[in-house]
Design an enzyme around this catalytic site. Sequence first.
Site, PDB file in Angstrom:
ATOM      1  CG  ASP A   1      32.433  27.911  46.045  1.00  0.00           C
ATOM      2  OD1 ASP A   1      31.609  28.291  45.230  1.00  0.00           O
ATOM      3  OD2 ASP A   1      32.236  26.846  46.529  1.00  0.00           O
ATOM      4  CB  SER A   2      29.228  29.951  48.633  1.00  0.00           C
ATOM      5  OG  SER A   2      29.110  28.868  47.677  1.00  0.00           O
TER       6      SER A   2
ATOM      7  CD  GLU B   1      27.903  21.215  50.445  1.00  0.00           C
ATOM      8  OE1 GLU B   1      27.928  20.926  51.561  1.00  0.00           O
ATOM      9  OE2 GLU B   1      28.141  22.381  49.774  1.00  0.00           O
TER      10      GLU B   1
ATOM     11  CB  CYS C   1      25.687  24.917  40.222  1.00  0.00           C
ATOM     12  SG  CYS C   1      25.611  24.851  42.185  1.00  0.00           S
ATOM     13  CB  THR C   2      30.614  25.283  42.512  1.00  0.00           C
ATOM     14  OG1 THR C   2      29.600  25.209  43.695  1.00  0.00           O
ATOM     15  CG2 THR C   2      31.344  26.377  42.204  1.00  0.00           C
ATOM     16  CG  HIS C   3      28.024  21.711  44.990  1.00  0.00           C
ATOM     17  ND1 HIS C   3      28.088  23.040  45.092  1.00  0.00           N
ATOM     18  CD2 HIS C   3      28.011  21.034  46.199  1.00  0.00           C
ATOM     19  CE1 HIS C   3      28.277  23.214  46.475  1.00  0.00           C
ATOM     20  NE2 HIS C   3      28.337  22.448  46.943  1.00  0.00           N
TER      21      HIS C   3
ATOM     22  CB  CYS D   1      30.729  31.020  43.901  1.00  0.00           C
ATOM     23  SG  CYS D   1      29.237  30.971  44.262  1.00  0.00           S
ATOM     24  CG  ASN D   2      28.036  28.513  38.358  1.00  0.00           C
ATOM     25  OD1 ASN D   2      28.104  28.553  37.224  1.00  0.00           O
ATOM     26  ND2 ASN D   2      29.049  27.402  38.923  1.00  0.00           N
ATOM     27  CB  THR D   3      25.666  31.990  43.439  1.00  0.00           C
ATOM     28  OG1 THR D   3      24.995  30.797  43.136  1.00  0.00           O
ATOM     29  CG2 THR D   3      24.786  33.179  44.130  1.00  0.00           C
TER      30      THR D   3
ATOM     31  CE1 TYR E   1      28.608  33.311  50.157  1.00  0.00           C
ATOM     32  CE2 TYR E   1      29.574  33.897  48.217  1.00  0.00           C
ATOM     33  CZ  TYR E   1      29.667  33.795  49.473  1.00  0.00           C
ATOM     34  OH  TYR E   1      30.638  34.414  50.238  1.00  0.00           O
ATOM     35  N   GLY E   2      23.386  30.689  47.080  1.00  0.00           N
ATOM     36  CA  GLY E   2      22.494  30.228  45.848  1.00  0.00           C
ATOM     37  C   GLY E   2      20.872  30.984  46.465  1.00  0.00           C
TER      38      GLY E   2
HETATM   39  N1  DGL Z   1      28.702  27.600  44.667  1.00  0.00           N
HETATM   40  C1  DGL Z   1      27.436  27.973  44.580  1.00  0.00           C
HETATM   41  C2  DGL Z   1      27.312  28.347  42.916  1.00  0.00           C
HETATM   42  O1  DGL Z   1      28.155  27.771  42.078  1.00  0.00           O
HETATM   43  C3  DGL Z   1      26.593  26.616  44.974  1.00  0.00           C
HETATM   44  C4  DGL Z   1      26.451  26.904  46.444  1.00  0.00           C
HETATM   45  C5  DGL Z   1      25.599  27.665  47.140  1.00  0.00           C
HETATM   46  O2  DGL Z   1      24.418  28.064  46.895  1.00  0.00           O
HETATM   47  O3  DGL Z   1      26.315  28.609  47.481  1.00  0.00           O
HETATM   48  O4  DGL Z   1      26.365  28.764  42.601  1.00  0.00           O
END
Ligand code: DGL
Length: 277
Positions: free
Chosen positions: A12-13, A154, A186-188, A75-77, A44-45
């Site tokens: 993940d990012s 976060e 999104c992961t969060h 990570c979704n992105t 990453y987003g």
């Molecule tokens: N992990 C990213 C996602 O799931 C979210 C955080 C980021 O933007 O890096 O898209």
Amino acid sequence: MAGSNAPIGVFDSGVGGLTVAREIMRQLPEERMVYFGDTARLPYGTKSKNTVIRFSRQIVRFLETKHVKAIVIACNTATACALEEIQMELALPVIGVIDAAARVAGSVTENYRIGVVGTTATIESGMYEKALRRYNEKAKVYGKACPLLVSLAEEGWLHDTITEEVVRRYLKDLQYKSIDTLILGCTHYPLLRSTFHKIAGEDVTLVNPAYEVAMELRELLTREGLSCGEDVGRAGEKYEFFVSDAAEKFCSFANSILPYDIEQVRQIDIEKFEADG
Ligand code: DGL
């Protein structure tokens, strides 16, 4: 080729992918895992597709040095930007969070109106929409980028009135579209699940990609004959964590959401794992 007792690589990012790691620990407790969080280069987003592909390739090179048997892009992105490229380049099985969530959302919707919330890069990629069309051709997909929510999660403001207000504002457009299903893309966002539930209401089914990808991973490992045959027991021996920066901060966030306390997080120079071609 890595054997069935080899670890699963998850990346993940940063810390968000721990929501996926947590689901893998719950649903596949016998599996070993190597987790990498790119804490030096998040988010990453907000980055371009090419940059996310380059970062993802380096991480995959690193995970290969750990002899992983499969890779989960938590990570979704990174899934939206890089999954297709990574799958084409690698002999290992590689899955991302989007397909698993789209499959479930496409089957649970009753009015064919599905909302997706995620980072700007994920929403602009249109990859959730593309995947949803594969599973439900009648689906109408409405995306909404919610960039502020990563920082709020976060910060630990999971049940805060400010977070509620931000979610309310972001969801307004989707509510006008009368969605009956919402993908937390999104992961969060699974950490903000109860706030999403409160604002979206009882009639909207929430889909958690972290949960769904762990289910998909189980199916994949079974299908490929790669399920781990023996449980090595102690979490500290089964799981390894690596980051590109700020190991201590990662560690304290991880310990607030994982079912056990991480003993060690190692920092590596991920730029060293530059892809050849
Ligand atoms: N992990 C990213 C996602 O799931 C979210 C955080 C980021 O933007 O890096 O898209």
